[in-house]
Design a protein around this motif. Structure first.
Motif, PDB file in Angstrom:
ATOM      1  N   ARG A  48       0.807  -1.210   0.000  1.00  0.00           N
ATOM      2  CA  ARG A  48       0.000   0.000   0.000  1.00  0.00           C
ATOM      3  C   ARG A  48       0.846   1.268   0.000  1.00  0.00           C
ATOM      4  NH1 ARG A  48      -2.754  -3.628  -1.118  1.00  0.00           N
ATOM      5  NH2 ARG A  48      -4.921  -4.010  -0.486  1.00  0.00           N
ATOM      6  N   VAL A  49       2.105   1.164   0.414  1.00  0.00           N
ATOM      7  CA  VAL A  49       3.000   2.321   0.468  1.00  0.00           C
ATOM      8  C   VAL A  49       4.362   1.870  -0.033  1.00  0.00           C
ATOM      9  CG1 VAL A  49       3.872   4.223   1.883  1.00  0.00           C
ATOM     10  CG2 VAL A  49       1.760   3.060   2.546  1.00  0.00           C
ATOM     11  N   GLU A  50       5.035   2.725  -0.784  1.00  0.00           N
ATOM     12  CA  GLU A  50       6.285   2.320  -1.438  1.00  0.00           C
ATOM     13  C   GLU A  50       7.382   1.941  -0.457  1.00  0.00           C
ATOM     14  OE1 GLU A  50       4.100   4.541  -4.666  1.00  0.00           O
ATOM     15  OE2 GLU A  50       4.414   4.824  -2.501  1.00  0.00           O
ATOM     16  N   ASN A  51       7.498   2.632   0.678  1.00  0.00           N
ATOM     17  CA  ASN A  51       8.567   2.246   1.603  1.00  0.00           C
ATOM     18  C   ASN A  51       8.333   0.831   2.128  1.00  0.00           C
ATOM     19  OD1 ASN A  51       6.381   3.308   3.328  1.00  0.00           O
ATOM     20  ND2 ASN A  51       7.820   2.964   4.999  1.00  0.00           N
ATOM     21  N   ASN A  52       7.079   0.455   2.347  1.00  0.00           N
ATOM     22  CA  ASN A  52       6.773  -0.898   2.785  1.00  0.00           C
ATOM     23  C   ASN A  52       7.030  -1.910   1.670  1.00  0.00           C
ATOM     24  OD1 ASN A  52       5.967  -0.030   5.343  1.00  0.00           O
ATOM     25  ND2 ASN A  52       3.884   0.381   4.637  1.00  0.00           N
ATOM     26  N   THR A  82       7.654   7.217 -10.629  1.00  0.00           N
ATOM     27  CA  THR A  82       8.570   8.350 -10.565  1.00  0.00           C
ATOM     28  C   THR A  82       8.297   9.254  -9.365  1.00  0.00           C
ATOM     29  OG1 THR A  82       8.171   8.301 -12.950  1.00  0.00           O
ATOM     30  CG2 THR A  82       9.582  10.079 -12.127  1.00  0.00           C
ATOM     31  N   GLY A  83       9.302  10.027  -8.959  1.00  0.00           N
ATOM     32  CA  GLY A  83       9.120  11.106  -7.994  1.00  0.00           C
ATOM     33  C   GLY A  83       8.721  10.627  -6.619  1.00  0.00           C
ATOM     34  N   PRO A  84       7.521  10.978  -6.131  1.00  0.00           N
ATOM     35  CA  PRO A  84       7.124  10.610  -4.769  1.00  0.00           C
ATOM     36  C   PRO A  84       7.204   9.113  -4.501  1.00  0.00           C
ATOM     37  CG  PRO A  84       5.605  12.226  -5.670  1.00  0.00           C
ATOM     38  CD  PRO A  84       6.505  11.822  -6.802  1.00  0.00           C
ATOM     39  N   GLY A  85       6.751   8.302  -5.452  1.00  0.00           N
ATOM     40  CA  GLY A  85       6.812   6.857  -5.258  1.00  0.00           C
ATOM     41  C   GLY A  85       8.233   6.366  -5.108  1.00  0.00           C
ATOM     42  N   ALA A  86       9.118   6.848  -5.955  1.00  0.00           N
ATOM     43  CA  ALA A  86      10.522   6.454  -5.878  1.00  0.00           C
ATOM     44  C   ALA A  86      11.151   6.925  -4.570  1.00  0.00           C
ATOM     45  CB  ALA A  86      11.283   7.014  -7.080  1.00  0.00           C
ATOM     46  N   LEU A  87      10.927   8.181  -4.227  1.00  0.00           N
ATOM     47  CA  LEU A  87      11.579   8.742  -3.037  1.00  0.00           C
ATOM     48  C   LEU A  87      11.133   8.063  -1.752  1.00  0.00           C
ATOM     49  CD1 LEU A  87      11.511  12.572  -3.863  1.00  0.00           C
ATOM     50  CD2 LEU A  87      13.414  10.974  -4.136  1.00  0.00           C
ATOM     51  N   LEU A  88       9.909   7.566  -1.723  1.00  0.00           N
ATOM     52  CA  LEU A  88       9.434   6.896  -0.513  1.00  0.00           C
ATOM     53  C   LEU A  88      10.192   5.612  -0.214  1.00  0.00           C
ATOM     54  CD1 LEU A  88       5.565   7.411  -0.635  1.00  0.00           C
ATOM     55  CD2 LEU A  88       7.072   7.984   1.267  1.00  0.00           C
ATOM     56  N   THR A  89      10.917   5.076  -1.168  1.00  0.00           N
ATOM     57  CA  THR A  89      11.670   3.842  -0.920  1.00  0.00           C
ATOM     58  C   THR A  89      13.029   4.097  -0.271  1.00  0.00           C
ATOM     59  OG1 THR A  89      12.825   3.825  -3.077  1.00  0.00           O
ATOM     60  CG2 THR A  89      10.623   2.824  -2.983  1.00  0.00           C
ATOM     61  N   ALA A  91      14.313   5.355   2.591  1.00  0.00           N
ATOM     62  CA  ALA A  91      14.624   4.917   3.951  1.00  0.00           C
ATOM     63  C   ALA A  91      14.741   3.399   4.022  1.00  0.00           C
ATOM     64  CB  ALA A  91      13.556   5.413   4.924  1.00  0.00           C
ATOM     65  N   SER A  92      13.904   2.694   3.284  1.00  0.00           N
ATOM     66  CA  SER A  92      13.967   1.234   3.281  1.00  0.00           C
ATOM     67  C   SER A  92      15.221   0.746   2.573  1.00  0.00           C
ATOM     68  CB  SER A  92      12.724   0.664   2.600  1.00  0.00           C
ATOM     69  OG  SER A  92      11.548   1.178   3.185  1.00  0.00           O
ATOM     70  N   LEU A  93      15.593   1.396   1.481  1.00  0.00           N
ATOM     71  CA  LEU A  93      16.810   1.010   0.772  1.00  0.00           C
ATOM     72  C   LEU A  93      18.057   1.292   1.609  1.00  0.00           C
ATOM     73  CD1 LEU A  93      15.891   2.239  -2.812  1.00  0.00           C
ATOM     74  CD2 LEU A  93      16.025  -0.129  -2.024  1.00  0.00           C
ATOM     75  N   GLN A  94      17.973   2.285   2.495  1.00  0.00           N
ATOM     76  CA  GLN A  94      19.093   2.513   3.403  1.00  0.00           C
ATOM     77  C   GLN A  94      19.301   1.294   4.295  1.00  0.00           C
ATOM     78  OE1 GLN A  94      18.679   5.749   6.212  1.00  0.00           O
ATOM     79  NE2 GLN A  94      20.775   5.524   6.952  1.00  0.00           N
ATOM     80  N   GLU A  95      18.211   0.690   4.770  1.00  0.00           N
ATOM     81  CA  GLU A  95      18.329  -0.533   5.560  1.00  0.00           C
ATOM     82  C   GLU A  95      18.942  -1.656   4.724  1.00  0.00           C
ATOM     83  OE1 GLU A  95      18.435  -3.439   8.227  1.00  0.00           O
ATOM     84  OE2 GLU A  95      17.981  -1.348   8.726  1.00  0.00           O
ATOM     85  N   SER A  96      18.481  -1.809   3.489  1.00  0.00           N
ATOM     86  CA  SER A  96      19.029  -2.856   2.630  1.00  0.00           C
ATOM     87  C   SER A  96      20.522  -2.643   2.387  1.00  0.00           C
ATOM     88  CB  SER A  96      18.285  -2.894   1.291  1.00  0.00           C
ATOM     89  OG  SER A  96      16.920  -3.174   1.468  1.00  0.00           O
TER      90      SER A  96
END
Length: 545
Positions: A48-52, A82-89, A91-96
């Protein structure tokens, strides 16, 4: 409809070995999702949310790596707009990135004509989207024509799968994804990641130090798990008669109850001092960062050998003999030349003394509730079930206390962000990990509560244990310890049982006495489930550093 750029993306992912794709559609990514619709052999898992979504891809890759550490590196594709959807990832990619997890992020972009700094007012336009990712992921790749797509994806896949593993990013413009594909269909694509091999001279030097050591000790980090070097580590420890402690990310790399296992109580100064007293400290697959060095208070008094696939971590915190190499081939090379010592009981006695001192310290504190909850959660898990933990008090306990034998544990301790547990557990369940446990506090739970809908939609076998203490419990502990009072830690929250049931998820309001049975029942039931435990847990007393 004829083949388009999006089809070339899907063909290449399939050829590289993808079987599951995590994706959340958006306006510029329509070409990708049309191609996925036409590829029924690729399973699409949404969120439901890109970071998740990115956390779910992370959990999927971790679970596959646990299941087969010697197989092909389980690069997991994730597709966003693009944009908001990409940027929301991010914080999660930092964990990866911090945890070396191979996630392949694919994002759409505005049309090619708008790239390069021109501000043409496209929806979701950023001055330089890929620049936002360059400081987070291992590598960034761009395809500006359909013909560039296969090579860009192959290069990204290879980057993600080369030790140290990590997330990568690929951008493909909207018009490229929709453009006709005139080349042949992609059915073969080979990525050939090569793990860094140790230099023979460095192996010889390390072997000389270890062979002459009177009190060698091993600290095993996450690099041992990712390399699948469990058997080699066990053989080395028994050959050297060396105690082994594991970092929080390395839990499960060495048998928890082995006579040489010092376990992973790294927030206890006794473990820190035990490591520091070694005349040769062999650090495997760890950068000796904050959590692995008792908040940078570790001061090795002997010689240090560090084996690490990430060159940037070699010598970053402690100087020593550094081997830029993957752990498994390095341990194999060492085992070929190291003599085997006869057991004399000294190492086993030292380990028993260390663990007894840790138990004595815990026994001297009023922690019966916390120790019971930790024990009951572990006992409720079926054999082989993985668990995913948020940054919550019980998660901090698990870093030190969790027995990961036949129960792989993952947490967000790489980057320390909230909201990891539930979506990562959903990704693991999608990888076929069986019953999966997620553990959150009520604060972290609100980051990912929407993913209960994803759990229902995809019928994923995840049980979510939610410890409700009415706030950010670990921050309460920190603030109280530092200032004697708290601020902004108390939270209004919903009735989690009623909220879960509104999603169609079975939910149980548990208590300390029934927790083990409630969790076991939820874990044995198919599909998602929620167990809420109202309890205020405390950490063991902060160590005096």
């Amino acid at each position: 409809m004829s083949r388009i750029g999006g089809d070339v993306v899907v063909e290449t992912l399939r050829a590289l070995g993808a079987g599951t794709v995590f994706g959340l559609p958006g306006q510029h990514a329509l070409g990708l999702f049309e191609a996925l619709r036409r590829a029924p052999d690729l399973r699409l898992i949404s969120a439901r949310v890109e970071n998740n979504l990115a956390f779910a891809a992370d959990g999927h890759a971790r679970a596959r790596l646990d299941a087969d550490p010697h197989g092909p590196v389980p690069v997991t594709p994730m597709i966003v707009s693009t944009g908001p959807g990409a940027l929301l990832t991010l914080a999660s990619l930092q964990e990866s990135r911090a945890a070396s997890v191979p996630v392949l992020g694919i994002s759409s972009q505005i049309p090619v004509a708008g790239l390069g700094g021109a501000r043409r007012g496209y929806m979701h336009e950023l001055p330089d989207q890929k620049a936002a990712f360059e400081g987070v992921v291992k590598s960034v790749h761009t395809a500006r024509s359909v013909s560039q797509i296969p090579a860009a994806l192959r290069a990204a896949w290879e980057s993600a799968a080369t030790a140290p593993y990590g997330p990568v990013w690929v951008e493909i413009s909207e018009d490229v994804l929709l453009a006709p594909a005139t080349g042949p269909a992609i059915t073969t694509a080979t990525a050939a990641p090569a793990p860094p091999a140790p230099f023979a001279d460095e192996v010889a030097a390390a072997a000389d130090l270890l062979a002459s050591a009177q009190n060698p000790v091993v600290l095993a980090g996450g690099g041992v798990r990712r390399a699948g070097a469990h058997a080699e580590l066990l053989a080395l420890a028994e050959a050297l008669r060396a105690p082994v402690l594991t970092t929080f990310g390395g839990k499960g790399a060495f048998p928890w109850h082995h006579p040489l296992s010092g376990q992973s109580w790294l927030e206890d100064t006794r473990s820190r001092d035990f490591l520091a007293d070694a005349d040769v400290l062999l650090v495997l697959g760890s950068g000796l960062g904050e959590l692995s060095s008792t908040y940078h208070t570790l001061r090795p008094r002997g010689r240090l050998i560090q084996v690490e696939a990430d060159a940037g971590k070699l010598g970053a915190n402690h100087e020593g003999l550094g081997l830029h190499a993957d752990v498994r081939p390095t341990l194999r090379a060492l085992l070929d030349v190291l003599p085997r010592r006869a057991p004399d009981g000294r190492a086993e006695s030292a380990v028993a003394g260390l663990l007894a001192s840790v138990r004595d310290r815990l026994d001297a504190q009023p922690l019966d509730l916390e120790r019971q909850v930790m024990s009951d959660v572990r006992a409720a898990l079926p054999s082989g079930a993985p668990s995913f933990w948020d940054m919550t008090v019980l998660g901090y306990w698990a870093w030190s206390a969790w027995d990961a034998d036949d129960a792989p544990m993952h947490s967000a301790q790489g980057a320390g962000g909230l909201g990891f547990a539930l979506p990562a557990a959903l990704g693991a369940a999608a990888a076929g990990a069986g019953s999966v446990l997620a553990v959150s506090g009520d604060g972290g739970a609100m980051y990912g509560i929407a993913e209960l809908a994803s759990a229902v939609q995809h019928r994923l076998d995840v049980t979510w244990l939610l410890v409700d203490d009415g706030g950010y419990g670990i921050l309460r502990e920190y603030q109280t310890s530092a200032f004697g009072q708290t601020h902004a830690t108390e939270l209004a929250r919903p009735d989690f049982v009623a909220l879960a049931r509104s999603f169609g998820v079975p939910a149980t309001l548990s208590d300390v006495d029934s927790l083990r049975a409630d969790l076991a029942e939820a874990l044995s039931a198919p599909g998602p489930g929620v167990v809420v435990l109202p309890a205020t847990l405390r950490m063991f007393e902060p160590t005096h550093l």
